[in-house]
Design a protein around this motif. Structure first.
Motif, PDB file in Angstrom:
ATOM      1  N   ASP A 123       0.846  -1.199   0.000  1.00  0.00           N
ATOM      2  CA  ASP A 123       0.000   0.000   0.000  1.00  0.00           C
ATOM      3  C   ASP A 123       0.882   1.250   0.000  1.00  0.00           C
ATOM      4  N   ARG A 124       1.816   1.301   0.945  1.00  0.00           N
ATOM      5  CA  ARG A 124       2.726   2.448   1.001  1.00  0.00           C
ATOM      6  C   ARG A 124       3.630   2.487  -0.224  1.00  0.00           C
ATOM      7  N   LEU A 125       4.044   1.328  -0.693  1.00  0.00           N
ATOM      8  CA  LEU A 125       4.854   1.286  -1.915  1.00  0.00           C
ATOM      9  C   LEU A 125       4.084   1.896  -3.080  1.00  0.00           C
ATOM     10  N   ALA A 126       2.799   1.588  -3.195  1.00  0.00           N
ATOM     11  CA  ALA A 126       1.992   2.121  -4.293  1.00  0.00           C
ATOM     12  C   ALA A 126       1.956   3.647  -4.268  1.00  0.00           C
ATOM     13  N   ALA A 127       1.832   4.217  -3.066  1.00  0.00           N
ATOM     14  CA  ALA A 127       1.811   5.675  -2.956  1.00  0.00           C
ATOM     15  C   ALA A 127       3.151   6.281  -3.347  1.00  0.00           C
ATOM     16  N   ARG A 128       4.243   5.636  -2.951  1.00  0.00           N
ATOM     17  CA  ARG A 128       5.569   6.139  -3.315  1.00  0.00           C
ATOM     18  C   ARG A 128       5.834   5.978  -4.810  1.00  0.00           C
ATOM     19  N   VAL A 129       5.372   4.885  -5.395  1.00  0.00           N
ATOM     20  CA  VAL A 129       5.514   4.686  -6.835  1.00  0.00           C
ATOM     21  C   VAL A 129       4.713   5.743  -7.588  1.00  0.00           C
ATOM     22  N   ALA A 130       3.513   6.039  -7.101  1.00  0.00           N
ATOM     23  CA  ALA A 130       2.691   7.078  -7.729  1.00  0.00           C
ATOM     24  C   ALA A 130       3.415   8.419  -7.717  1.00  0.00           C
ATOM     25  N   GLN A 131       4.081   8.703  -6.615  1.00  0.00           N
ATOM     26  CA  GLN A 131       4.836   9.944  -6.509  1.00  0.00           C
ATOM     27  C   GLN A 131       5.994   9.957  -7.500  1.00  0.00           C
ATOM     28  N   ASP A 174       7.046  22.184  -3.949  1.00  0.00           N
ATOM     29  CA  ASP A 174       7.954  21.704  -4.995  1.00  0.00           C
ATOM     30  C   ASP A 174       8.181  20.202  -4.871  1.00  0.00           C
ATOM     31  N   ALA A 175       8.741  19.622  -5.942  1.00  0.00           N
ATOM     32  CA  ALA A 175       8.895  18.170  -6.029  1.00  0.00           C
ATOM     33  C   ALA A 175       9.810  17.616  -4.946  1.00  0.00           C
ATOM     34  N   ARG A 176      10.865  18.355  -4.604  1.00  0.00           N
ATOM     35  CA  ARG A 176      11.804  17.837  -3.617  1.00  0.00           C
ATOM     36  C   ARG A 176      11.144  17.734  -2.243  1.00  0.00           C
ATOM     37  N   LYS A 177      10.306  18.705  -1.910  1.00  0.00           N
ATOM     38  CA  LYS A 177       9.633  18.657  -0.619  1.00  0.00           C
ATOM     39  C   LYS A 177       8.594  17.531  -0.563  1.00  0.00           C
ATOM     40  N   THR A 178       7.926  17.268  -1.671  1.00  0.00           N
ATOM     41  CA  THR A 178       6.973  16.164  -1.661  1.00  0.00           C
ATOM     42  C   THR A 178       7.711  14.833  -1.522  1.00  0.00           C
ATOM     43  N   TRP A 179       8.910  14.735  -2.108  1.00  0.00           N
ATOM     44  CA  TRP A 179       9.735  13.538  -1.932  1.00  0.00           C
ATOM     45  C   TRP A 179      10.122  13.388  -0.463  1.00  0.00           C
ATOM     46  N   LEU A 180      10.524  14.477   0.163  1.00  0.00           N
ATOM     47  CA  LEU A 180      10.873  14.443   1.578  1.00  0.00           C
ATOM     48  C   LEU A 180       9.685  13.992   2.428  1.00  0.00           C
ATOM     49  N   GLY A 181       8.505  14.514   2.119  1.00  0.00           N
ATOM     50  CA  GLY A 181       7.317  14.176   2.883  1.00  0.00           C
ATOM     51  C   GLY A 181       6.918  12.724   2.764  1.00  0.00           C
ATOM     52  N   GLY A 182       7.316  12.079   1.674  1.00  0.00           N
ATOM     53  CA  GLY A 182       6.956  10.687   1.462  1.00  0.00           C
ATOM     54  C   GLY A 182       7.983   9.696   1.949  1.00  0.00           C
TER      55      GLY A 182
END
Length: 376
Positions: free
Chosen positions: A160-168, A271-279
């Protein structure tokens, strides 16, 4: 923008969709549920024909491999059993998807990832580029955690969490989690009066309290708690997520016809980097801050300064991901530390002009700078 459940199958609102399939839906008694799978693939083929790009996140390798090796407890009796089962099952799973998609003249592409592939920025961008190229080439990526090498300490632990990270990583518009229930209920769905929550605008502690971390099938590693954690990751990335019942034939068609499920609305993000950090999911340590720092952090978007730190946990290095916690243990934010843990402990609680004497060099502006910090 995906504003309701019907939009998940709308190419205009959702050009790129991630669909997660759990072990219990795909495997029964150690064998693939081929008839059900055929109806799902027909749904996927129809979405693609209408102009949507689809990524599949598929569990099932351990369950398939355990059956072939004759391992007890579905291959989950030990880490060694799970890794061995995954090694065998990944071959069978890839073949299953290749055949099912191939029946509709769709090329399947296997991607096995570990948590490090999406936690490290460079590797994350590499995975993102691979997904982009596969979709451009007309393939359907089938992603799974590489359980043959993942350890208990360093893994997603559920798809489930992998799917959200893959979507990102794929810059997807939405994630569809196929479950064995219709969605999130305000209490266990088997209890009298349990009510399906049709829409969640923010995954708050009250929402998380409705969930269970138990997988009802016993095959998978997640439950509703894992799905809500996935919804949090998606929310921080500006991606809509839905939980629907996947036990029915053609579950995506059912979603379109009946709109039964729980929608977790997307939010506007930075920005994209912050969304990566949040995930990111694997912090190396944590710092606890006082009430003044908490207020400056949550109300004013300030950086975390040493003077507001009351405790330091872990053995992190400069540049590692750490969490920022309130005095009661609530996680407020996460970001990249400007100091290692030893230095953090030495300057915790000190004002800027006192830190140089302790460190022996001019201190940095912050322990966690606001440019490298995401509120949770």
């Amino acid at each position: 923008m995906v504003a309701d459940l019907s939009a998940f199958a709308d190419p205009a609102a959702c050009p790129r969709l991630v669909v997660k399939i759990g072990s219990a839906l795909l495997v029964q008694d150690g064998a693939p549920r081929r008839e059900w799978l055929a109806t799902l693939i027909a749904d996927v083929a129809r979405l693609r024909a209408n102009g949507q790009q689809v990524i599949l996140v598929s569990s099932g390798a351990i369950a398939l491999g355990a059956a072939r090796l004759g391992l007890p407890k579905g291959g989950r009796a030990s880490l060694a059993d799970a890794q061995a089962a995954a090694s065998v099952g990944q071959v069978a799973l890839a073949q299953l998807w290749a055949e099912a998609l191939g029946a509709h003249d769709i090329t399947a592409a296997q991607m096995l990832v570990t948590i490090g592939d999406l936690e490290d920025r460079r590797r994350y961008l590499n995975a993102s580029a691979t997904l982009e190229r596969l979709l451009e080439a007309g393939a359907v990526p089938v992603v799974n955690e590489n359980d043959s090498v993942a350890t208990e300490e360093i893994r997603f632990g559920d798809n489930d969490r992998l799917a959200a990270r893959v979507a990102q990583a794929a810059n997807a518009d939405a994630v569809l989690l196929l479950s064995d229930v219709d969605g999130l209920y305000d209490k266990p769905p088997g209890e009298d009066g349990a009510r399906l929550i049709e829409r969640v605008d923010s995954v708050t502690p009250d929402v998380i309290a409705m969930a269970s971390d138990v997988s009802s099938s016993g095959l998978g590693s997640g439950g509703m708690t894992a799905k809500l954690q996935a919804a949090q990751i998606a929310e921080r990335a500006g991606i809509a997520l839905a939980i629907i019942n996947g036990t029915h034939d053609a579950p995506i068609t059912r979603l379109q016809d009946q709109s039964i499920g729980t929608l977790f609305a997307a939010k506007d993000v930075g920005d994209a980097r912050k969304t990566w950090l949040g995930g990111r999911l694997a912090p190396e340590g944590s710092i606890t801050v006082d009430a003044g720092c908490k207020k400056a952090l949550t109300k004013d978007g300030a950086s975390v300064l040493a003077v507001g730190i009351t405790a330091v946990e872990g053995s992190f290095q400069r540049g590692d991901l750490i969490t920022v916690c309130a005095a009661n243990g609530t996680v407020l934010a996460q970001g990249l530390s400007e100091y290692d843990a030893v230095s953090c402990r030495r300057i915790a609680g000190l004002r800027h002009d006192h830190q140089a004497k302790v460190l022996g060099y001019a201190p940095r502006a912050a322990v966690v700078h606001r440019d490298h910090l995401v509120l949770l």
